[in-house]
Structures are given as structure tokens and as C-alpha cells.
Design a protein around this motif. Structure first.
Motif, PDB file in Angstrom:
ATOM      1  N   GLU A   1       0.838  -1.201   0.000  1.00  0.00           N
ATOM      2  CA  GLU A   1       0.000   0.000   0.000  1.00  0.00           C
ATOM      3  C   GLU A   1       0.875   1.254   0.000  1.00  0.00           C
ATOM      4  OE1 GLU A   1      -4.103   0.537   2.075  1.00  0.00           O
ATOM      5  OE2 GLU A   1      -2.631   1.178   3.537  1.00  0.00           O
ATOM      6  N   SER A   2       1.941   1.197   0.779  1.00  0.00           N
ATOM      7  CA  SER A   2       2.851   2.340   0.876  1.00  0.00           C
ATOM      8  C   SER A   2       3.589   2.575  -0.449  1.00  0.00           C
ATOM      9  CB  SER A   2       3.833   2.074   2.020  1.00  0.00           C
ATOM     10  OG  SER A   2       4.881   2.980   2.003  1.00  0.00           O
TER      11      SER A   2
ATOM     12  N   ASP B   1      -7.347   5.079 -16.204  1.00  0.00           N
ATOM     13  CA  ASP B   1      -8.451   4.361 -15.541  1.00  0.00           C
ATOM     14  C   ASP B   1      -8.939   3.168 -16.364  1.00  0.00           C
ATOM     15  OD1 ASP B   1      -8.237   6.230 -13.604  1.00  0.00           O
ATOM     16  OD2 ASP B   1     -10.207   7.165 -13.920  1.00  0.00           O
ATOM     17  N   ALA B   2      -8.973   3.354 -17.701  1.00  0.00           N
ATOM     18  CA  ALA B   2      -9.482   2.274 -18.557  1.00  0.00           C
ATOM     19  C   ALA B   2      -8.572   1.056 -18.456  1.00  0.00           C
ATOM     20  CB  ALA B   2      -9.587   2.757 -20.004  1.00  0.00           C
ATOM     21  N   LEU B   3      -7.257   1.318 -18.485  1.00  0.00           N
ATOM     22  CA  LEU B   3      -6.288   0.217 -18.351  1.00  0.00           C
ATOM     23  C   LEU B   3      -6.446  -0.453 -16.990  1.00  0.00           C
ATOM     24  CD1 LEU B   3      -3.701  -1.316 -19.329  1.00  0.00           C
ATOM     25  CD2 LEU B   3      -2.366   0.510 -18.227  1.00  0.00           C
ATOM     26  N   LEU B   4      -6.526   0.359 -15.931  1.00  0.00           N
ATOM     27  CA  LEU B   4      -6.635  -0.167 -14.569  1.00  0.00           C
ATOM     28  C   LEU B   4      -7.872  -1.076 -14.436  1.00  0.00           C
ATOM     29  CD1 LEU B   4      -5.892  -0.310 -11.559  1.00  0.00           C
ATOM     30  CD2 LEU B   4      -7.038   1.900 -11.249  1.00  0.00           C
ATOM     31  N   CYS B   5      -9.006  -0.576 -14.897  1.00  0.00           N
ATOM     32  CA  CYS B   5     -10.244  -1.351 -14.724  1.00  0.00           C
ATOM     33  C   CYS B   5     -10.234  -2.614 -15.587  1.00  0.00           C
ATOM     34  CB  CYS B   5     -11.464  -0.480 -15.003  1.00  0.00           C
ATOM     35  SG  CYS B   5     -11.677   0.787 -13.725  1.00  0.00           S
ATOM     36  N   SER B   6      -9.667  -2.500 -16.775  1.00  0.00           N
ATOM     37  CA  SER B   6      -9.619  -3.712 -17.607  1.00  0.00           C
ATOM     38  C   SER B   6      -8.716  -4.761 -16.950  1.00  0.00           C
ATOM     39  CB  SER B   6      -9.154  -3.388 -19.034  1.00  0.00           C
ATOM     40  OG  SER B   6      -7.752  -3.293 -19.091  1.00  0.00           O
ATOM     41  N   LYS B   7      -7.646  -4.310 -16.301  1.00  0.00           N
ATOM     42  CA  LYS B   7      -6.759  -5.255 -15.603  1.00  0.00           C
ATOM     43  C   LYS B   7      -7.458  -5.886 -14.401  1.00  0.00           C
ATOM     44  CE  LYS B   7      -3.235  -6.483 -16.041  1.00  0.00           C
ATOM     45  NZ  LYS B   7      -2.839  -7.735 -16.761  1.00  0.00           N
ATOM     46  N   ILE B   8      -8.220  -5.107 -13.645  1.00  0.00           N
ATOM     47  CA  ILE B   8      -8.915  -5.674 -12.471  1.00  0.00           C
ATOM     48  C   ILE B   8      -9.892  -6.760 -12.921  1.00  0.00           C
ATOM     49  CG2 ILE B   8     -10.596  -5.173 -10.638  1.00  0.00           C
ATOM     50  CD1 ILE B   8      -9.200  -2.417 -10.334  1.00  0.00           C
ATOM     51  N   ARG B   9     -10.654  -6.447 -13.973  1.00  0.00           N
ATOM     52  CA  ARG B   9     -11.614  -7.451 -14.477  1.00  0.00           C
ATOM     53  C   ARG B   9     -10.884  -8.695 -15.003  1.00  0.00           C
ATOM     54  NH1 ARG B   9     -14.247  -2.367 -16.276  1.00  0.00           N
ATOM     55  NH2 ARG B   9     -16.257  -2.204 -15.197  1.00  0.00           N
ATOM     56  N   GLU B  10      -9.772  -8.443 -15.692  1.00  0.00           N
ATOM     57  CA  GLU B  10      -8.997  -9.553 -16.261  1.00  0.00           C
ATOM     58  C   GLU B  10      -8.420 -10.449 -15.153  1.00  0.00           C
ATOM     59  OE1 GLU B  10      -5.972  -8.222 -19.113  1.00  0.00           O
ATOM     60  OE2 GLU B  10      -4.609  -9.730 -18.278  1.00  0.00           O
ATOM     61  N   GLU B  11      -7.876  -9.820 -14.108  1.00  0.00           N
ATOM     62  CA  GLU B  11      -7.256 -10.606 -13.040  1.00  0.00           C
ATOM     63  C   GLU B  11      -8.308 -11.373 -12.247  1.00  0.00           C
ATOM     64  OE1 GLU B  11      -4.238 -11.091 -13.078  1.00  0.00           O
ATOM     65  OE2 GLU B  11      -3.322  -9.397 -14.085  1.00  0.00           O
ATOM     66  N   ALA B  12      -9.471 -10.764 -12.054  1.00  0.00           N
ATOM     67  CA  ALA B  12     -10.559 -11.470 -11.363  1.00  0.00           C
ATOM     68  C   ALA B  12     -10.969 -12.688 -12.183  1.00  0.00           C
ATOM     69  CB  ALA B  12     -11.745 -10.534 -11.146  1.00  0.00           C
ATOM     70  N   ASP B  13     -11.022 -12.495 -13.502  1.00  0.00           N
ATOM     71  CA  ASP B  13     -11.364 -13.606 -14.393  1.00  0.00           C
ATOM     72  C   ASP B  13     -10.317 -14.718 -14.297  1.00  0.00           C
ATOM     73  OD1 ASP B  13     -12.951 -14.667 -16.729  1.00  0.00           O
ATOM     74  OD2 ASP B  13     -10.961 -14.546 -17.639  1.00  0.00           O
ATOM     75  N   GLU B  14      -9.048 -14.314 -14.269  1.00  0.00           N
ATOM     76  CA  GLU B  14      -7.972 -15.321 -14.188  1.00  0.00           C
ATOM     77  C   GLU B  14      -8.005 -16.066 -12.855  1.00  0.00           C
ATOM     78  OE1 GLU B  14      -4.237 -13.527 -15.292  1.00  0.00           O
ATOM     79  OE2 GLU B  14      -4.940 -13.084 -17.320  1.00  0.00           O
ATOM     80  N   LEU B  15      -8.363 -15.355 -11.797  1.00  0.00           N
ATOM     81  CA  LEU B  15      -8.506 -16.019 -10.487  1.00  0.00           C
ATOM     82  C   LEU B  15      -9.604 -17.089 -10.574  1.00  0.00           C
ATOM     83  CD1 LEU B  15      -7.876 -16.233  -7.416  1.00  0.00           C
ATOM     84  CD2 LEU B  15      -9.629 -14.467  -7.063  1.00  0.00           C
TER      85      LEU B  15
ATOM     86  N   ASP C   1      -2.376 -10.754  -7.864  1.00  0.00           N
ATOM     87  CA  ASP C   1      -2.616  -9.796  -8.947  1.00  0.00           C
ATOM     88  C   ASP C   1      -3.920  -9.026  -8.738  1.00  0.00           C
ATOM     89  OD1 ASP C   1      -0.310 -10.318 -10.363  1.00  0.00           O
ATOM     90  OD2 ASP C   1      -1.221 -11.863 -11.628  1.00  0.00           O
ATOM     91  N   VAL C   2      -4.970  -9.750  -8.317  1.00  0.00           N
ATOM     92  CA  VAL C   2      -6.248  -9.082  -8.041  1.00  0.00           C
ATOM     93  C   VAL C   2      -6.051  -8.023  -6.964  1.00  0.00           C
ATOM     94  CG1 VAL C   2      -8.566  -9.387  -7.056  1.00  0.00           C
ATOM     95  CG2 VAL C   2      -7.709 -11.031  -8.735  1.00  0.00           C
ATOM     96  N   LEU C   3      -5.392  -8.433  -5.870  1.00  0.00           N
ATOM     97  CA  LEU C   3      -5.206  -7.519  -4.740  1.00  0.00           C
ATOM     98  C   LEU C   3      -4.418  -6.277  -5.153  1.00  0.00           C
ATOM     99  CD1 LEU C   3      -4.211  -9.150  -1.340  1.00  0.00           C
ATOM    100  CD2 LEU C   3      -5.922  -7.401  -1.773  1.00  0.00           C
ATOM    101  N   TYR C   4      -3.299  -6.507  -5.826  1.00  0.00           N
ATOM    102  CA  TYR C   4      -2.448  -5.383  -6.216  1.00  0.00           C
ATOM    103  C   TYR C   4      -3.206  -4.390  -7.105  1.00  0.00           C
ATOM    104  CZ  TYR C   4       0.690  -3.024  -9.489  1.00  0.00           C
ATOM    105  OH  TYR C   4       1.276  -2.098 -10.300  1.00  0.00           O
TER     106      TYR C   4
END
Lengths: 278, 278
Positions: free
Chosen positions: A177-178, A205-219, A238-241
Motif C-alpha cells: 500500500e505504501s 483508468d481504462a487500463l486499470l479497470c480492464s486489468k482488475i476485471r482480467e485478473e478477477a477472471d484469471e482467479l 494480482d487481483v489484490l495489487y
């Protein structure tokens, strides 16, 4: 000093509704409490507290170590000592209370600063001479204004890493977090060369959100496709980060997230909330 | 007792490659180390360690409190006391070492059980009389086999909640993990009535995965649609909870996830990994 067992009685699900002022004698003694009521339940409760205090292995000065820990973040906030009265007061008042060895008096953290540590539970170690106060602080615990009293890294000092300044003792999640928080500060300053991945996420933001959705999918796929088990912690990391980069953008701390979870499952929990919204 | 400053020197990014055996005198003294080498860097390092040890406010018995904390989970593993030698040994050997008050000797946690606590950093508090050993344990820390020495809840005891048995002092995240784990155990037993939400998720992979994807999407929308800030910790709590149900199904602990994150960003981090894979 008059304290009440009301909060304790309530928290322990007894039905007592009356306040029971107790008075501590200056001399430590087993029967250090004077009851203002004959309520049997509270007498029984006080007997239990006495038994518990008797079971502590007080040192030759009548003290034990008490460590205050943030129940949400796990941060060790401060460490002090307790005697019978200090521990008894903490149990009854639900405010972290210690015995000052230099002043030979009880003191409740927050009595001058208002930054109390609100007790959720108290734990005793296997040797019964060390205690954890698990609580939620009302504000910074250290008198210096730092969140905790532990902000001096020995390895930084030996490395002459003066530039880093105070550095709180952070566990893995809060170190991450730091790091993200630092990248966020830096992201407002123009930079030459290839930006770090965190910086790219912070500014797109678009990149960030697409990555969050992608990592959740991979999980999810690690379960759906029964992938090798080691894939799961890796994808969850990856999801957490990526989610924490989003939190940073929104000025939200993981501590805020844990506070939500604590409140949710202390109101009989996730189940209740989820069933309500289905 | 002979210990080496090699690991420390390496960890502090000095270029020393020689082992420097040091010998402790039984009497505490400032110059408690005999050098076997004249390597200037290591002499300078030892001087820094001496300065640091001098700066600690040892009590009238020459001791300070040392708290061992798991760097990944934040769990307080155990608490002991240290004298100069114990702290110096911990710094050089990177294994949590204490001074036994009952036996008047140094002891390194793990010397008999092999469950060492590997030191990542050492922190000193604002008063310089309390120390945190931040480390990764090789196994359970308590001699009873429990993960930590703090498994006796005072509030359970006062509530006569004997049925709950030992209950580790858990912070919010690990309380949630423990709740999910209990639901998982129960989910193998047939149940009448409406199942809890967690049980439903545990027994329906398609539902679980659709919820994880949905919650990740909702988290993203808090940023994309600039929703009220309080929505973000709430949605992140949902992401975490549902993802942790998946981890439970895969027998993965949050501790495993944090170990991945720690290794990733100690190898110069998320950035490196992410840039490599893009």
C-alpha cells in the motif's frame, strides 16, 4: 477510580443493565472491587475476573507485558505494562489501560489525547505473562503523532538510510500500500523514460479497470479449469495489487475495507448482508 | 557463541564477503565483540551496531521487550525479552533471539524445534525500550504447536465459552478467513433449512465465480462512474470476501498470497513482473 462493568456485562451477553461502580484500593489486593449492587450476575462476573487476574503470572513487580494491536490492520500500536488494576480496568472499561512504571499510576491511552484504543478482545499467551489488547484506535497512537510507536528501522539505521526518514513497521500488505501511495505522489511529476506499471495504472483508468476485471477472471479460471494450486495465490496477488491501485486512486485504505468487513460480520455477518441483498 | 555479520553486511548492500566470527563475553560490556578480521567495512558496521545498542533504554536488569510479528499476516507470534547480546545476535544472525529470564541465557527461537523466525527487519519504538522482530516463521511459534502463543481469549473465558476452545488472536482478515474455513468444514454435513450464503458459494462454483466477476466489475464502476467514495471500500470488501471463498475451496491461505506479494516486490517489485509479462 470508578469504572463500570456494564459494558463488559453487555458484551458478554449477560442481561445486566445496571452500572456497578467499583473502587480500586491503592494497595493491590485480590478483592480490589467494591460493589454498589448485589446483582448476582455481576458478582459472578467479578469473581471470574478475579480468577482470571489470579491466573496471570505477574513478575516480581506485579506487572505483565501488554501489547496493543490494531484489530483491522494487525499493526502493533504500542507496548506497555499492566498490573492487576490496569488489566481489570481495561476489561471493564474497554479502553486500553496500562500501568506507568515511571509514574507508578494507571493510565488509559487517550486520556489526554482522546486517541483511545477501543478494546475488541484481550488475549493471554501460553505462559500467562504477556497480553494482547486487540482494538480499534481512535487516532494515531504514538505521542509523536505517528500511527504506531514503531517507526525506527534498525536495518535502515545500520544502512545509514537517513533519506528514508521514519518508516513504520509495516507488514506485507501495508508495504505494498505504501509503495503504491508513493507512486501516486510521484505520478503528478513529469517523468522521462518508460513509466512503471503502477504509474501507468494510476494514470489510465481504462487500463486499470480492464486489468482488475482480467485478473478477477484469471482467479476464477484457476478454480474453473482446476489449474495447478500455486496459480491461485499468484492470481489473487494480482487481483489484490490492481484493486489496491484503484483504492489508492479513490483515497481509500485497506484499513477502511477491513473496517467494513468487521462491521459486516460482527452484525452476524456476511451471510446476513448477502441474504438481504439477494 | 560465534555469530557472523556476513548476512547482515550482505543485506545492507555492503560488499563484504568474509565471515566475521564474534565472541560474546559473559559480562555485558560495550565492546562485546572480538573481530577476526580487520575489514574496515565490518568494523564500521560493528560500530554502528554498538551505537544502536547504546541507544536502547535497557531496564534495571539490562533488558527490553521484544515482540515477534509475522511480516505477512501481522500476527503477534510471541513476546520475550532481549539484552544487548540477544538483540545483537538477532541483527547479525537474522534469527529471532531472546534472553531467557528464568535460565539467564540467550536462546534462539527454533534452536530445538527448528521453527526459527527469520528476521526481515527490526523496529525500535519511540521510547527505545520496546522492539519488534518482523519476520517469517518456519513453522508454528508456540511450544504447544499453535501458530502463535496468544490463543486464550479473556472475553471467551469470562463468557464461559469453553466450547469454542483455543481461539487465536485474529485480526479482521483472518477472522473472516476462519469463518469461511468453518463454513467449509460444515458444508460437507447435510443441513436443513436455508443454507448460508457462504455455504451456497462453497458448493456452487458457477455461482462463486459469477459473483467474483460481478464484484470486481462493481469495484471498477465505483471509479468509472465516480460513485460516492464510501462505495469503494464496500465493493472491495465484497471482492475480498468472495475471492477468499475461492481461496478456501483451493486450500489457499491469505498468508500464501502475501508471501507471493512479498517475494514479488522484494525482487524490485510488481513493476518488474508486470513489465516482463506485458
Amino acid at each position: 477510580m470508578a469504572v463500570s462493568y456494564n459494558a463488559l456485562a453487555q458484551s458478554l451477553h449477560t442481561r445486566s443493565s445496571c452500572f456497578i461502580p467499583i473502587r480500586y484500593t491503592k494497595q493491590r489486593s485480590r478483592s480490589n472491587v467494591v460493589f454498589a449492587s448485589n446483582d448476582n450476575k455481576n458478582i459472578a462476573l467479578q469473581a471470574k475476573v478475579d480468577n482470571l487476574l489470579d491466573s496471570i503470572k505477574w513478575d516480581d513487580k506485579g506487572l505483565a507485558v501488554a501489547i496493543a494491536q490494531n484489530v483491522d490492520t494487525g499493526a502493533v500500536l504500542m507496548q506497555g505494562f499492566v498490573n492487576r488494576e490496569a488489566l481489570s480496568t481495561t476489561i471493564s472499561s474497554r479502553k486500553a489501560t496500562f500501568f506507568s512504571r515511571s509514574r507508578s499510576t494507571l493510565w488509559t491511552k487517550g486520556e489526554t489525547s482522546n486517541n483511545f484504543i477501543n478494546i475488541r478482545d484481550v488475549y493471554i499467551d501460553c505462559d500467562r505473562d504477556s497480553i494482547i489488547y486487540l482494538g480499534t484506535p481512535d487516532g494515531p497512537t504514538c505521542h509523536t503523532g505517528e500511527e504506531t510507536c514503531y517507526y525506527t528501522s534498525v536495518f535502515d539505521q545500520l544502512n545509514n538510510d537517513e533519506a528514508s526518514g521514519n518508516k513504520l513497521a509495516l507488514t506485507t500488505l501495508y508495504s505494498l500500500e505504501s509503495i503504491i501511495s508513493k507512486r501516486k505522489e510521484e505520478s503528478t511529476v513529469p517523468q522521462e523514460g518508460k513509466p512503471s506499471w503502477t504509474r501507468r495504472l494510476l494514470t489510465d483508468d481504462a487500463l486499470l479497470c480492464s486489468k482488475i476485471r482480467e485478473e478477477a477472471d484469471e482467479l476464477c479460471r484457476t478454480l474453473e479449469d482446476n489449474e495447478e494450486v500455486s496459480r491461485t495465490p499468484s492470481e489473487m496477488a494480482d487481483v489484490l495489487y490492481h484493486a489496491m491501485v484503484l483504492l489508492s486512486k479513490r483515497d481509500v485504505k485497506m484499513e477502511d475495507v477491513f473496517a467494513v468487513l468487521r462491521k459486516r460480520f460482527s452484525q452476524s455477518g456476511i451471510e446476513e448482508k448477502q441474504n438481504r441483498t439477494k
